[in-house]
Design an enzyme around this catalytic site. Structure first.
Site, short mmCIF file in Angstrom:
data_model
loop_
_atom_site.label_atom_id
_atom_site.label_comp_id
_atom_site.label_asym_id
_atom_site.label_seq_id
_atom_site.Cartn_x
_atom_site.Cartn_y
_atom_site.Cartn_z
N LYS A 45 3.04 1.83 -3.86
CA LYS A 45 1.33 1.26 -4.32
C LYS A 45 0.93 1.07 -3.14
O LYS A 45 0.20 -0.15 -2.86
CB LYS A 45 1.64 0.66 -5.32
CG LYS A 45 2.53 1.10 -6.25
CD LYS A 45 1.62 3.33 -6.45
CE LYS A 45 0.99 3.81 -7.12
NZ LYS A 45 0.62 4.78 -7.04
N SER A 46 1.92 0.85 -1.56
CA SER A 46 1.51 0.10 -0.61
C SER A 46 0.83 0.67 0.63
O SER A 46 0.71 0.34 1.26
CB SER A 46 2.40 -0.84 0.10
OG SER A 46 3.09 -1.67 -1.10
N THR A 48 1.98 4.51 0.90
CA THR A 48 2.95 5.55 1.20
C THR A 48 1.85 6.85 1.33
O THR A 48 1.80 8.01 2.85
CB THR A 48 3.89 6.32 0.34
OG1 THR A 48 4.01 4.43 -0.62
CG2 THR A 48 4.55 6.22 0.76
N HIS A 100 11.34 4.45 -0.25
CA HIS A 100 11.48 3.37 -0.55
C HIS A 100 12.43 1.98 -0.70
O HIS A 100 12.09 1.01 -1.63
CB HIS A 100 10.62 3.64 -2.18
CG HIS A 100 9.39 4.50 -2.24
ND1 HIS A 100 8.59 3.83 -1.25
CD2 HIS A 100 8.71 5.20 -2.74
CE1 HIS A 100 7.08 4.54 -1.78
NE2 HIS A 100 7.47 5.22 -2.61
N ARG A 122 1.21 -4.71 1.79
CA ARG A 122 -0.10 -4.89 0.40
C ARG A 122 0.63 -6.59 0.38
O ARG A 122 1.67 -6.39 -0.74
CB ARG A 122 -0.33 -3.56 0.18
CG ARG A 122 -0.84 -3.69 -0.51
CD ARG A 122 -1.67 -2.63 -1.73
NE ARG A 122 -2.61 -2.15 -2.39
CZ ARG A 122 -3.68 -1.50 -2.69
NH1 ARG A 122 -2.87 -0.75 -3.19
NH2 ARG A 122 -4.35 -1.66 -2.94
N SER A 130 -2.19 -1.91 -8.97
CA SER A 130 -2.52 -0.33 -8.52
C SER A 130 -0.84 0.01 -8.79
O SER A 130 -1.36 1.49 -9.74
CB SER A 130 -1.74 -0.28 -6.91
OG SER A 130 -2.08 0.88 -6.97
N TYR A 185 -1.64 -2.57 4.38
CA TYR A 185 -2.64 -2.07 4.46
C TYR A 185 -4.24 -2.26 4.58
O TYR A 185 -5.00 -1.82 4.61
CB TYR A 185 -1.84 -2.13 2.01
CG TYR A 185 -3.16 -1.17 1.64
CD1 TYR A 185 -3.26 0.07 1.08
CD2 TYR A 185 -4.92 -1.89 1.27
CE1 TYR A 185 -4.00 0.84 0.80
CE2 TYR A 185 -6.06 -1.08 0.29
CZ TYR A 185 -5.14 0.27 0.00
OH TYR A 185 -5.89 1.22 -0.65
N PHE A 221 -10.53 6.65 2.57
CA PHE A 221 -10.31 7.19 1.42
C PHE A 221 -11.22 8.34 0.48
O PHE A 221 -10.58 9.52 -0.28
CB PHE A 221 -10.30 5.67 0.65
CG PHE A 221 -10.44 5.85 -0.50
CD1 PHE A 221 -8.99 5.75 -0.76
CD2 PHE A 221 -11.20 5.58 -1.43
CE1 PHE A 221 -8.48 6.34 -2.50
CE2 PHE A 221 -10.94 5.30 -2.62
CZ PHE A 221 -9.49 5.34 -3.47
N ARG A 249 -6.97 5.72 -6.90
CA ARG A 249 -7.74 4.97 -7.39
C ARG A 249 -9.11 3.87 -6.68
O ARG A 249 -10.46 5.20 -7.28
CB ARG A 249 -7.07 3.86 -8.47
CG ARG A 249 -7.48 3.33 -9.34
CD ARG A 249 -6.71 2.32 -10.04
NE ARG A 249 -6.09 1.54 -9.21
CZ ARG A 249 -6.21 0.13 -8.68
NH1 ARG A 249 -8.02 -0.07 -9.75
NH2 ARG A 249 -6.32 -0.77 -7.99
N LYS A 250 -8.34 3.13 -6.11
CA LYS A 250 -10.23 3.23 -5.75
C LYS A 250 -10.04 2.73 -4.25
O LYS A 250 -10.85 2.38 -3.40
CB LYS A 250 -9.98 0.92 -6.55
CG LYS A 250 -10.94 0.91 -7.34
CD LYS A 250 -10.88 -0.54 -7.75
CE LYS A 250 -11.78 -0.52 -8.90
NZ LYS A 250 -11.95 -1.92 -9.29
N GLY A 251 -8.73 2.46 -3.48
CA GLY A 251 -8.55 2.00 -2.22
C GLY A 251 -9.19 1.30 -1.49
O GLY A 251 -9.66 1.03 -1.04
S1 PPS Z 1 3.67 5.49 -3.98
O1 PPS Z 1 2.61 6.09 -5.41
O2 PPS Z 1 4.14 4.85 -3.66
O3 PPS Z 1 3.23 6.87 -3.56
O4 PPS Z 1 1.76 5.11 -4.18
P1 PPS Z 1 1.04 4.77 -2.56
O5 PPS Z 1 0.63 5.65 -2.21
O6 PPS Z 1 1.96 3.65 -1.50
O7 PPS Z 1 0.19 3.65 -2.65
C1 PPS Z 1 -1.24 4.33 -3.97
C2 PPS Z 1 -2.54 3.18 -2.89
O8 PPS Z 1 -3.15 3.37 -2.15
C3 PPS Z 1 -4.11 3.75 -1.97
N1 PPS Z 1 -4.70 4.76 -0.73
C4 PPS Z 1 -5.80 4.52 -0.20
N2 PPS Z 1 -6.48 3.53 0.38
C5 PPS Z 1 -7.17 3.13 0.86
N3 PPS Z 1 -7.38 3.84 1.19
C6 PPS Z 1 -6.56 5.74 2.00
N4 PPS Z 1 -7.23 6.17 2.77
C7 PPS Z 1 -6.11 5.28 0.48
N5 PPS Z 1 -4.51 6.06 0.16
C8 PPS Z 1 -3.43 5.83 -0.52
C9 PPS Z 1 -4.53 4.03 -3.01
O9 PPS Z 1 -5.74 4.78 -3.46
C10 PPS Z 1 -3.37 3.80 -4.14
O10 PPS Z 1 -4.17 2.09 -4.58
P2 PPS Z 1 -5.30 1.60 -5.11
O11 PPS Z 1 -5.41 0.64 -5.23
O12 PPS Z 1 -4.66 2.06 -7.04
O13 PPS Z 1 -6.57 2.27 -5.38
#
Ligand code: PPS
Length: 291
Positions: A45-46, A48, A100, A122, A130, A185, A221, A249-251
């Site tokens: 969730k950082s 990936t 990971h 992150r 997240s 992040y 996002f 989700r929110k990004g």
């Molecule tokens: S995992 O399951 O480990 O593969 O998840 P991971 O991809 O590391 O983390 C998911 C969170 O990253 C956010 N995300 C983004 N944020 C901003 N911009 C972009 N382009 C983007 N791509 C992935 C994703 O929304 C998840 O965070 P949250 O806070 O839940 O929205």
């Protein structure tokens, strides 16, 4: 389902059985790195999925075809997951992976190769938020209970891939010199174009300004949310329930403020700063008083 049904344990770390097996771990351990491989390492969730979107076009000169035609988990596979072995032959050099895993559990060949590493961290409080929402939508993870319960499990390392602090420490102490690039992040949020350019420079890729802009725009996002190959909409609803929340989700940075009570924040900060004592690093969320 209890934890034994959902996770296998590897050196004390919980790994979701849906995507990890004894065979996939054995494949990971014996994996032969090539010198031009690139591996992005994250605690879950950082960022990936984000780096899975950014790396292929950086490595291929700005071509978005892979990110528009191949699901993220096959395009830049997790080295420890079951799909790695299935897709390895389809990857062209330079190959890009994610993982990971903590540093000390990397495959033996990694330590004698010149493979480059990008480590993305992150704000752990946003990671918790997240991950909490992800646990609610993912049928292959345990029921997180209340947010307070989940924070306790997270701080104790009773979540997939163990303690966040152990992960960060292991990679910060890795001694890889100029073979590792640390990004966060929060930097990606603040200056996506700048970080994409920094990653390209680290990987020795010269992208034209037009390509950099294309890669950056595609990795925003709102655009990734619309990319079927990256938004996990291909995963059946029984596995990830999009009625509860979305994978993307929110990004944003700082959503923790909508989830933590003042008391929980103090407890969390104290636990994390105690565990990080002795590592010489300042994260963006420290500098800006947790913003
Ligand atoms: S995992 O399951 O480990 O593969 O998840 P991971 O991809 O590391 O983390 C998911 C969170 O990253 C956010 N995300 C983004 N944020 C901003 N911009 C972009 N382009 C983007 N791509 C992935 C994703 O929304 C998840 O965070 P949250 O806070 O839940 O929205």
């Amino acid at each position: 389902m209890d934890n034994n049904d959902l996770y296998l344990t590897y050196h004390g770390l919980l790994l979701p059985k849906i995507s990890h097996s004894v065979e996939s771990i054995s494949y990971f351990e014996k994996f032969e790195f090539k010198d031009d491989d690139v591996i992005a390492v994250t605690y879950p969730k950082s960022g990936t999925t984000w780096i899975q979107e950014i790396l292929p076009p950086i490595l291929n000169g700005g071509d978005l075809t892979p990110v528009l035609t191949i699901p993220n988990w096959d395009r830049v596979p997790w080295l420890e997951e079951t799909r790695a072995a299935l897709n390895m032959d389809k990857l062209s050099s330079p190959r890009a992976f994610v993982s990971h895993m903590p540093y000390h559990l990397m495959p033996r060949s990694f330590f004698s190769s010149k493979a480059k590493v990008i480590y993305i961290a992150r704000n752990p409080k946003d990671v918790m938020v997240s991950s909490y929402h992800f646990h609610q939508m993912a049928s292959f993870l345990h029921d997180p209970g209340t947010f307070e319960n989940f924070v306790d499990s997270f701080l104790a390392g009773q979540v997939m891939f163990g303690k966040w602090t152990d992960h960060v420490k292991s990679w910060r102490n890795s001694n890889l010199g100029d073979g590792i690039l640390y990004v966060t992040y929060e930097e990606l949020i603040e200056d996506l174009h700048g970080v994409v350019e920094r990653i390209a420079g680290f990987l020795g890729r010269q992208l034209s300004e037009e390509s950099l802009k294309r890669v950056t725009e595609h990795a925003e996002f709102k655009n990734m949310k619309d990319n079927t190959m990256s938004n996990y909409s291909l995963v059946p609803v029984e596995v990830m329930d999009k009625n509860k929340t979305h994978f993307l989700r929110k990004g944003i940075a700082g959503d923790w403020k909508n989830h933590f009570s003042a008391e929980l924040e103090v407890k969390c900060n104290a636990s994390i700063s105690e565990e990080l004592q002795g590592i010489d690093v300042k994260f963006p969320w420290d500098k800006k008083l947790n913003k």
